[in-house]
Design an enzyme around this catalytic site. Structure first.
Site, short mmCIF file in Angstrom:
data_model
loop_
_atom_site.label_atom_id
_atom_site.label_comp_id
_atom_site.label_asym_id
_atom_site.label_seq_id
_atom_site.Cartn_x
_atom_site.Cartn_y
_atom_site.Cartn_z
N ARG A 122 74.79 14.18 65.08
CA ARG A 122 75.79 14.74 66.04
C ARG A 122 76.94 14.21 65.54
O ARG A 122 78.14 14.22 66.10
CB ARG A 122 75.54 14.12 67.48
CG ARG A 122 74.26 14.47 68.13
CD ARG A 122 74.43 14.15 69.57
NE ARG A 122 73.25 14.60 70.24
CZ ARG A 122 72.28 14.00 70.26
NH1 ARG A 122 71.96 12.72 70.40
NH2 ARG A 122 70.90 14.37 70.93
N LYS A 144 88.12 23.69 59.86
CA LYS A 144 87.08 24.63 60.07
C LYS A 144 85.91 24.67 59.12
O LYS A 144 86.35 24.72 57.87
CB LYS A 144 87.73 25.85 59.71
CG LYS A 144 88.65 26.49 61.21
CD LYS A 144 89.05 28.00 60.86
CE LYS A 144 89.85 28.42 61.81
NZ LYS A 144 90.46 29.98 61.73
N GLU A 186 95.99 32.92 48.84
CA GLU A 186 96.33 32.15 50.04
C GLU A 186 97.52 31.11 49.94
O GLU A 186 98.18 31.20 50.96
CB GLU A 186 95.24 31.01 50.40
CG GLU A 186 93.64 31.71 50.37
CD GLU A 186 93.33 32.03 51.76
OE1 GLU A 186 94.45 31.96 52.65
OE2 GLU A 186 92.28 32.35 52.22
N LYS A 228 100.23 24.44 56.52
CA LYS A 228 99.21 24.35 57.25
C LYS A 228 98.84 23.43 58.18
O LYS A 228 98.59 23.49 59.48
CB LYS A 228 98.02 24.71 56.41
CG LYS A 228 96.58 24.58 57.00
CD LYS A 228 95.37 25.18 56.47
CE LYS A 228 94.32 25.34 57.35
NZ LYS A 228 93.20 25.82 56.72
N GLU A 238 92.78 27.00 67.41
CA GLU A 238 93.29 28.61 67.42
C GLU A 238 93.16 28.93 68.51
O GLU A 238 92.74 30.23 68.92
CB GLU A 238 92.05 29.08 66.22
CG GLU A 238 93.03 30.46 65.68
CD GLU A 238 92.09 31.12 64.56
OE1 GLU A 238 91.94 30.45 63.46
OE2 GLU A 238 91.76 32.27 64.73
N ARG A 242 97.63 29.16 65.35
CA ARG A 242 96.69 29.23 64.33
C ARG A 242 96.21 30.61 63.47
O ARG A 242 95.95 30.65 62.47
CB ARG A 242 95.64 28.17 64.30
CG ARG A 242 94.84 27.81 63.14
CD ARG A 242 94.01 26.50 63.17
NE ARG A 242 93.25 26.61 62.03
CZ ARG A 242 92.38 25.40 61.69
NH1 ARG A 242 92.24 24.45 62.60
NH2 ARG A 242 91.72 25.55 60.42
N ASN A 246 95.23 33.48 59.37
CA ASN A 246 94.49 34.88 59.09
C ASN A 246 95.12 35.98 58.63
O ASN A 246 94.54 37.24 58.67
CB ASN A 246 93.55 35.17 60.13
CG ASN A 246 92.61 34.00 60.64
OD1 ASN A 246 92.27 33.25 59.82
ND2 ASN A 246 92.31 33.63 61.94
N HIS A 249 93.41 38.43 56.42
CA HIS A 249 91.91 38.31 56.69
C HIS A 249 91.27 39.44 57.50
O HIS A 249 90.16 39.63 57.12
CB HIS A 249 91.56 36.94 57.22
CG HIS A 249 91.98 35.93 56.46
ND1 HIS A 249 93.31 35.63 55.88
CD2 HIS A 249 91.19 34.86 55.99
CE1 HIS A 249 93.00 34.55 55.20
NE2 HIS A 249 91.61 33.96 55.06
N HIS A 253 88.37 40.50 55.18
CA HIS A 253 86.90 39.97 55.67
C HIS A 253 86.06 41.44 55.65
O HIS A 253 84.93 41.51 55.27
CB HIS A 253 86.78 39.45 56.96
CG HIS A 253 87.21 38.10 56.85
ND1 HIS A 253 87.28 37.41 58.02
CD2 HIS A 253 87.44 37.37 55.83
CE1 HIS A 253 87.42 36.01 57.62
NE2 HIS A 253 87.66 36.01 56.15
N HIS A 267 87.04 35.93 47.80
CA HIS A 267 87.64 36.12 49.02
C HIS A 267 89.24 36.00 48.96
O HIS A 267 89.77 36.64 49.79
CB HIS A 267 87.31 34.70 49.78
CG HIS A 267 88.14 34.30 51.08
ND1 HIS A 267 87.90 34.88 52.28
CD2 HIS A 267 88.86 33.33 51.21
CE1 HIS A 267 88.81 34.55 53.13
NE2 HIS A 267 89.48 33.60 52.85
N1 GLY Z 1 91.90 29.48 56.91
C1 GLY Z 1 92.45 29.62 58.28
C2 GLY Z 1 92.22 28.53 59.04
O1 GLY Z 1 92.09 27.39 58.65
O2 GLY Z 1 92.63 28.48 60.21
#
Ligand code: GLY
Length: 370
Positions: A122, A144, A186, A228, A238, A242, A246, A249, A253, A267
Site C-alpha cells: 500500500r 506521476k 521537454e 515544474k 492536475e 498542471r 502537457n 502532448h 501522444h 516520446h
Molecule cells: N509530465 C507532465 C506532468 O508531470 O504533469
C-alpha cells in the site's frame, strides 16, 4: 557544488539535487532516508551496464548495500507484465514498509518503478535517480507514475511522490544524441508554456547544451525542474494549471500511438512535434501570430530535432484516425478534447474550446506535407 530545487508539497516535501557526479555521492543523500542500510534498485539493462557499479560504489561509501533488478530497455517495459515482475521481485527481496525503492533509469523506469512502489504494501517510499534528460527535467519530478495499456499511454497509474530525486547531469554525457535531443523537447516545452525568457536563453544556449557544456546543462535542468516544482506545488493532482505541462502532448501522444510506441518516434520527439503543432493550431485560430510557430520550428530545426510529420519515417494514419487517437488522451473531459494552446511564446493556457474542424485542418495540412 550541486544545485537543489525544493518541491514544497505539504503532504511530503522533497529535494531535487542536480549536478555532475551525484551517483558517486548517492550514499550521502540516500542514507538519511533509511531505517536500515539497504536499498533495492530497479533499472534497465542499458543504464545498468553503464552506471550500476558507480551507483553501487556511491551507496557502499556510506555502508548501504543494494540489490538490483534490470529490465529490458524501451517503452514496451511500461506494461502490466513488467509491473507484476517488479512487485513480485520487491516482495522476494522482502522490502518492508519502511524501506526505500530506487528507480534508476529514464522515464520508463521512473514511471514503472514509482507505480510499483505506490502499490507495494500500500505504498513504500522511493527515490528517483533519473538518467535521461527527459526524466531529469520532467518525469522524475511531480509524482506521476504508471504504465501503458493497449488503450493508450499512462492510463493506469498513481500519484506517488518520490522522497528524493538525484539528477546526475554527468550521466547525460553517455546518452545517444537522439535520446538527448528527445529529452530536449521537454526542456523547450517549459520555455514555450510559461517562460519566454527561458526560451530566449535556450535559443542562445541550446547548441552549447547539445555539445555537452556541463554548466549549461545544469542550468537548463535546474530551470526546468524549478518551473515544474512551482506548478506541481500549486496543483499536485492536475485539477487545473498542471495540465500546462502537457503542452504538445495531445498531438504527441496520438503520434506515439500511431507509431506503435516504437523507435520510430520517441516520446520527447512526439512532444517537440506536438509543441510545433499546438503553436500552429494557436496561430491558425488567431490566438497568436504566425511568427510564434515559425520561431518554435526554427529552434527545433537548429537543434537537429524532429519538427514535422514529414520527419516521422513510415506510414501514418489519416487525419481522422489521428484525431480518434487523441480521444484516448487523459485530458479528455466529458468527451471534450482539451488542448494546451498559446497566446505567444511563454503564454500557454488550457482550453476545451477547440473545434474538431480546426484540429483536422492542421493534421491534414501536416500530413499533406509528407
Ligand atoms: N509530465 C507532465 C506532468 O508531470 O504533469
Amino acid at each position: 557544488m550541486n544545485e537543489r530545487v525544493h518541491v514544497a508539497l505539504p503532504g511530503g516535501a522533497y529535494d531535487v539535487e542536480i549536478g555532475p557526479g551525484l551517483l558517486a555521492k548517492s550514499g550521502s543523500f540516500v542514507a538519511p532516508l533509511l531505517h536500515r542500510p539497504r536499498v533495492v534498485v530497479i533499472s534497465d539493462e542499458n543504464v545498468a551496464a553503464l552506471h550500476l557499479e558507480t551507483l553501487r560504489a556511491g551507496l557502499a561509501s556510506e555502508g548501504i548495500s543494494m540489490e538490483a533488478l534490470c529490465l529490458p530497455p524501451g517503452e514496451g517495459t511500461k506494461c502490466w507484465a513488467e509491473l507484476t515482475r517488479c512487485v513480485e521481485w520487491l516482495l522476494d527481496q522482502q522490502v518492508e514498509r519502511g524501506d526505500v525503492v530506487v528507480a534508476f533509469g529514464g522515464g520508463v523506469i521512473g514511471d514503472l518503478v514509482g507505480f510499483a512502489a505506490s502499490v507495494l504494501r500500500r505504498g513504500v517510499r522511493f527515490v528517483q535517480i533519473p538518467t535521461s534528460l527527459l526524466a531529469q527535467v520532467d518525469s522524475s519530478v511531480g509524482g506521476k507514475t504508471g504504465i501503458n495499456t493497449h488503450h493508450g499511454k499512462n492510463l493506469v497509474g498513481a500519484f506517488h511522490q518520490p522522497s528524493l530525486v538525484l539528477a546526475d547531469t554527468a550521466v547525460l554525457g553517455t546518452l545517444e544524441p537522439r535520446d538527448f535531443l528527445a529529452g530536449y523537447g521537454e526542456v523547450v516545452k517549459y520555455g514555450l508554456l510559461g517562460d519566454a525568457a527561458f526560451f530566449d536563453w535556450l535559443e542562445q544556449k541550446g547548441p552549447a547544451l547539445a555539445d555537452g557544456n556541463g554548466a549549461v546543462r545544469v542550468e537548463a535542468v535546474r530551470r526546468s525542474v524549478q518551473m515544474k516544482a512551482d506548478i506541481v506545488v500549486r496543483d499536485e493532482t492536475e485539477q487545473g494549471e498542471r495540465a500546462l505541462l502537457n503542452l504538445g502532448h495531445t498531438f504527441g501522444h496520438a503520434l506515439e500511438a500511431a507509431t506503435g510506441y516504437s523507435n520510430r518516434l520517441l516520446h520527447g520527439e512526439g512532444v517537440a512535434i506536438g509543441c510545433a503543432m499546438a503553436f500552429e493550431l494557436s496561430s491558425r485560430i488567431g490566438l497568436c501570430s504566425q511568427e510564434a510557430p515559425s520561431r518554435v520550428r526554427a529552434h527545433l530545426r537548429t537543434m537537429g530535432m524532429k519538427v514535422d510529420l514529414a520527419d516521422i519515417e513510415g506510414d501514418l494514419p489519416d487525419a481522422d484516425a489521428l484525431l480518434g487517437l487523441m480521444g484516448q488522451d487523459k485530458k479528455v473531459v466529458e468527451g471534450q478534447l482539451r488542448f494546451i494552446l498559446a497566446r505567444d511564446i511563454g503564454e500557454a493556457f488550457v482550453t476545451g474550446d477547440v473545434s474538431k474542424t480546426d484540429v483536422l485542418a492542421v493534421l491534414k495540412d501536416a500530413l499533406a506535407q509528407r
